[in-house]
Design an enzyme around this catalytic site. Sequence first.
Site, PDB file in Angstrom:
ATOM      1  CG  ASP A  63      -1.907   1.350   1.628  1.00 41.17           C
ATOM      2  OD1 ASP A  63      -1.349   1.927   0.028  1.00 41.17           O
ATOM      3  OD2 ASP A  63      -2.847   1.262   1.823  1.00 41.17           O
ATOM      4  CB  SER A 142       0.350  13.347 -15.891  1.00 46.38           C
ATOM      5  OG  SER A 142      -1.236  13.210 -16.692  1.00 46.38           O
ATOM      6  CE1 TYR A 155      -3.488  11.294 -12.221  1.00 49.67           C
ATOM      7  CE2 TYR A 155      -3.361  12.078 -14.576  1.00 49.67           C
ATOM      8  CZ  TYR A 155      -2.647  10.768 -13.842  1.00 49.67           C
ATOM      9  OH  TYR A 155      -2.169  10.508 -14.819  1.00 49.67           O
ATOM     10  CE  LYS A 159       0.027  10.791 -12.361  1.00 53.14           C
ATOM     11  NZ  LYS A 159       0.937   9.628 -12.073  1.00 53.14           N
TER      12      LYS A 159
END
Length: 249
Positions: A63, A142, A155, A159
Amino acid sequence: MRLQDKRIVVTGGAQGMGESTVRAYLEAGAVVVSMDLKQDQGQAMVDSLPEELAARAKFIAVDVTRRASVTAAMSAAVEFLGGLDVLAHVAGVQRSKPTLEFTDEDIDFLVRTNLVGTMITNQAALAHMEPAGQGVILNFGSDSGLVPMKNISVYSATKGGIMAWTRSLAGEFGPSGIRVNTVVPAIKTPMTTQGRGERGAVYSSVPLGGDLGEPDADLAPVMVFLASDDSRFITGQMISVNGGLCMVR
């Protein structure tokens, strides 16, 4: 072979880009530990490997949001591998919605998994690499951390943070013989398949071919190069494997 006897950990190895990376590293001669939160799927992937590759592979559940889990998993991996040459930290998650609809739980989930998870996992790898005076870390950024993309602002922020973190590590640990780069992929994965309805127009605008790339044909060879000694003078860079979707410099 290009990665003969390299000792490698790949996170997010149960599927998608992580799975493709695990297979490519094994085929290039490396010994690989695949890690993922999805224990059954991750073990099944390793079990599905051809016998000659499976002999050099192991799955360990992790994890990445929990330091104790990461530390224990990395220690177990290093024991199996006999050291650590490369960490390919592919694990990541995405949630999509208009910015004002992101809840505290959404933000915590994305930041904890993507950004904090990268930091914790990198720290665990560095603890083994720095005393050895060598190592390679590959983090995943990304295009959305570089240019605006609709409905994935949180998100995107994670990134962007990963890319800044990676540059900082490259500067700090370069004198210790450790290279740290960011891979910026535009590749077909289960996650991008889920987002195709919202971002199909973005994906179809890729200059090379008008679609996202293939993990085995387009990403895997670059991952092998960046893990190999052929890239020994490359660090602190964003390596875009995105068909020109976002052109960085």
